[in-house]
Scaffold this motif. Structure first.
Motif, mmCIF file in Angstrom:
data_model
loop_
_atom_site.group_PDB
_atom_site.id
_atom_site.type_symbol
_atom_site.label_atom_id
_atom_site.label_comp_id
_atom_site.label_asym_id
_atom_site.label_seq_id
_atom_site.Cartn_x
_atom_site.Cartn_y
_atom_site.Cartn_z
ATOM 1 N N VAL A 43 -38.181 1.504 25.080
ATOM 2 C CA VAL A 43 -39.426 2.065 24.550
ATOM 3 C C VAL A 43 -39.966 3.474 25.109
ATOM 4 O O VAL A 43 -39.623 3.642 26.424
ATOM 5 C CB VAL A 43 -40.773 1.252 24.293
ATOM 6 N N ILE A 62 -38.619 -6.485 13.048
ATOM 7 C CA ILE A 62 -39.187 -5.259 13.668
ATOM 8 C C ILE A 62 -38.361 -4.132 13.154
ATOM 9 O O ILE A 62 -37.149 -4.154 12.888
ATOM 10 C CB ILE A 62 -39.452 -4.911 15.123
ATOM 11 N N ARG A 89 -38.288 0.490 12.051
ATOM 12 C CA ARG A 89 -38.816 1.898 12.354
ATOM 13 C C ARG A 89 -39.286 2.245 10.931
ATOM 14 O O ARG A 89 -38.432 2.189 10.053
ATOM 15 C CB ARG A 89 -37.914 2.612 13.115
ATOM 16 N N LEU A 90 -40.367 2.887 10.511
ATOM 17 C CA LEU A 90 -40.639 3.761 9.377
ATOM 18 C C LEU A 90 -40.231 5.111 9.442
ATOM 19 O O LEU A 90 -39.875 5.496 10.620
ATOM 20 C CB LEU A 90 -42.236 3.466 9.104
ATOM 21 N N GLY A 126 -41.521 7.559 11.821
ATOM 22 C CA GLY A 126 -41.457 7.318 13.200
ATOM 23 C C GLY A 126 -42.150 6.001 13.723
ATOM 24 O O GLY A 126 -41.889 5.655 14.987
ATOM 25 N N ARG A 167 -43.399 2.393 14.555
ATOM 26 C CA ARG A 167 -42.868 0.902 14.532
ATOM 27 C C ARG A 167 -43.772 0.268 13.515
ATOM 28 O O ARG A 167 -44.901 0.150 13.308
ATOM 29 C CB ARG A 167 -43.204 0.555 15.850
ATOM 30 N N THR A 198 -41.729 5.649 29.612
ATOM 31 C CA THR A 198 -40.531 4.816 29.250
ATOM 32 C C THR A 198 -40.320 3.727 30.131
ATOM 33 O O THR A 198 -40.631 3.597 31.255
ATOM 34 C CB THR A 198 -39.471 5.570 29.121
ATOM 35 N N ASN A 199 -39.941 2.505 29.483
ATOM 36 C CA ASN A 199 -39.520 1.421 30.504
ATOM 37 C C ASN A 199 -38.209 1.432 30.997
ATOM 38 O O ASN A 199 -37.426 2.458 30.905
ATOM 39 C CB ASN A 199 -39.709 0.079 29.535
ATOM 40 N N ASP A 251 -32.679 2.506 17.071
ATOM 41 C CA ASP A 251 -33.913 2.927 16.894
ATOM 42 C C ASP A 251 -34.623 3.707 17.930
ATOM 43 O O ASP A 251 -35.528 4.676 17.551
ATOM 44 C CB ASP A 251 -34.519 1.421 16.944
ATOM 45 N N PHE A 252 -34.057 3.684 19.019
ATOM 46 C CA PHE A 252 -34.548 4.380 20.137
ATOM 47 C C PHE A 252 -34.344 5.837 20.049
ATOM 48 O O PHE A 252 -34.833 6.855 20.106
ATOM 49 C CB PHE A 252 -34.051 3.988 21.448
ATOM 50 N N MET A 300 -33.852 7.313 16.943
ATOM 51 C CA MET A 300 -34.726 7.629 16.177
ATOM 52 C C MET A 300 -36.129 8.317 16.842
ATOM 53 O O MET A 300 -36.736 9.561 16.550
ATOM 54 C CB MET A 300 -35.230 6.810 15.120
#
Ligand code: PLP
Lengths: 451, 91
Positions: free
Chosen positions: A10, A323, A325-326, A329, A331, B36-37, B77-78, B80
């Motif tokens: 993330v 889960i 992603r729209l 952007g 979540r 960020t993680n 996802d990341f 994006m």
């Protein structure tokens, strides 16, 4: 070499200097137990989603409310507002604590009777009472709160037929300085309709006016509105005494005290802005005590408090379905419960906690329910620790209205479990099945076969 | 001077991105800073070294307890999000 434990990547933008309009929340601590019972085990045993009610919290909340009023005023009687949550187990906790019943339909009325509430301890409110309903209420010596003049005339007619007397009150609506004004139910104070109706009642010896009732609104954020309402009821009561020499036995201030839920659009957490039970109690009781009744003629104070007595005791447990992603952007997290079960998410931003140990990373997300419908949004924006498919969450303060206003829509309704005083969970409502639904359907013969 | 490193067929990472030990990320292109993680840091560092997508999957599954399917889904996802923050730039 042992691998490092994984958490999905993330990255969060840091906004310096701007206020986070969602408020800063540091309530990310996982809630792993309710009344000492593990959430994981509750979900394993009773399924996900499932509602959980804490008997201990109900009793503690009720006792605190009784304390707030009884330490200020000698004669107080609570009547449990059935519509807020009419599961028998919940009602009976209140009845065991000494609460009467407040009902607004014959369905609720009969539920209260079956729960063992004596007829004379049932307050029958609401605009919809049929002739049969009125006969039943009269025969059981219940308190009939008249909502409109058609009801008054019907009651007079019914009493003529069955040659009985009825104990009645009228519902009074009024301006308390809180808008919009609830003038839809009952008789208006300011324009004189309430007083005129009282005079009509005294013209009918078969009607005994024992009380005066109001319910000025719900989730009232100011205790002062109750001072205004109380003084208007007191004024009517004193005038009745003056004109007819009759002591009004009770003033019923209805419900409406706020629970600690946060209203949508509020920047502050509900718990930080709502009046306390003591604030409401002080506003109401000091108004009556200072109004000028003789000490031995003080009316009993009735309260029909709903949400403030049960919201805290209810939890909804659920799990993450997916889960995603729209396109913009954001979540999105899809839960296995939605507005079908959480009716109150239309006006509350319910607090939601993860039910397991979590990462220190959080992200903003929209929380969707499982319905294949655009309206199914539980939270438009919430900041939560990273959630993964299968993770469990606890939704807080859902005890009021959800378990009565829920919809059987697309999904069936889940189990409700009450955790007893000794920590034992009891199923108090079974989950629905296809058979539950089909029990009420009928197929015309020519539609029985499809091929 | 080239300031971008090719990462996938059509995406480059802004090479000037600064990543601290604690997960603080600064994008000089936009002036934005981020948090960020651990896994996010690892991905950004690998991208800066010019890792391909396949290198990334391998690195993630070798380093962390994660299967390829999950890594693929999470990376997509990341990416994006990185694009929306202009850390990754489409070419
Ligand atoms: C007549 C009456 N009494 C009591 C209540 C309970 O109200 P609350 O849950 O706001 O306390 C209601 C709710 O609408 C009501 O209509």
């Amino acid at each position: 070499m042992a691998k490092i434990s994984y958490e999905r990547p993330v990255i969060t933008k840091l906004n310096t200097g701007t206020m986070n309009k969602f408020g800063t929340r540091t309530e990310f601590a996982p809630v792993t137990h309710i009344d000492g019972v593990s959430v994981k085990k509750l979900i394993a045993d009773y399924g996900s989603p499932c509602f959980v009610i804490s008997e201990r919290t109900i009793r503690n909340t009720y006792r605190n409310a009784v304390r707030a009023f009884k330490t200020r005023y000698p004669k107080v009687q609570f009547a449990w507002s059935y519509k807020t949550n009419y599961l028998n187990a919940v009602c009976n906790v209140f009845h065991q604590e000494g609460s009467w019943a407040e009902v607004v339909s014959i369905f609720e009325y009969e539920k209260a009777l079956r729960n063992g509430v004596a007829g004379e301890k049932i307050i029958f409110n609401g605009p919809d009472k049929s002739e049969e309903d009125l006969i039943k209420a009269v025969e059981n010596n219940s308190l009939i709160h008249i909502d409109h003049s058609d009801e008054l005339y019907m009651l007079v007619e019914v009493l003529g037929k069955i040659k009985k007397k009825a104990r009645v009150a009228i519902r009074v609506n009024m301006d308390t300085g809180v808008y919009p004004m609830w003038d839809r139910f009952g008789f208006n104070y300011e324009n004189g309709t309430a007083w005129a109706t009282i005079n009509k009642i005294f013209a009918h010896p078969e009607l005994e006016l024992v009380g005066l009732h109001c319910h000025i609104g719900t989730y009232m954020l100011t205790a002062h509105a109750y001072s205004v309402a109380t003084s208007k009821l007191c004024d009517l009561a004193i005038n009745v005494k003056y004109r007819y020499g009759k002591n009004i036995e009770y003033l019923d201030l209805g419900g409406g005290f706020a629970s600690a839920n946060t209203l949508k659009g509020s920047y502050l957490q509900g718990g930080d802005i709502i009046p306390t039970m003591d604030d409401y109690a002080e506003a109401i009781t000091s108004t009556i005590l200072n109004y000028g009744f003789k000490m031995d003629e003080l009316p009993t104070l009735f309260l029909e408090t709903g949400r403030a007595l049960i919201d805290d005791a209810g939890y909804l447990l659920g799990s993450v379905i997916a889960i995603k992603r729209l396109s913009d952007g954001r979540r999105a997290t899809i839960m296995d419960f939605g507005v079908n079960l959480l009716f109150t998410s239309f006006w509350y931003n319910h607090r939601i906690s993860p039910a397991q140990e979590i990462s220190s990373q959080t992200e903003d997300m929209v929380l969707y329910g499982p319905l294949c419908m655009n309206i199914d949004v539980v939270r438009e924006s919430i900041n939560l620790p990273l959630l993964n498919k299968g993770d469990q969450v606890v939704v807080h303060r859902v005890g009021a209205y959800n378990m009565t206003q829920w919809m059987q829509f697309i999904q069936m309704r889940p189990r409700i479990v009450m955790i007893g005083m000794d920590g034992t969970p009891h199923v108090i409502r079974e989950k629905e099945s296809l058979d539950t639904m089909l029990r009420y359907e009928r197929l015309p013969e020519h539609l029985e076969k499809i091929g | 001077m080239r300031t971008e490193v090719r990462t996938t067929a059509n995406m480059n990472i802004n090479k000037n991105i600064a990543i601290s030990e604690t997960g603080f990320v600064f994008n000089p292109l936009t002036g934005d800073s981020f948090n960020t993680n651990r896994v996010g840091q690892e991905i950004l560092r690998q991208l800066q070294k010019g890792a391909s997508i396949d290198d990334l999957y391998k690195h993630l599954t070798d380093t962390f307890s994660v299967d390829k399917a999950t890594a693929e889904k999470d990376l997509a996802d990341f990416f994006m999000v990185l694009k929306s923050y202009q850390i990754l730039i489409e070419v």
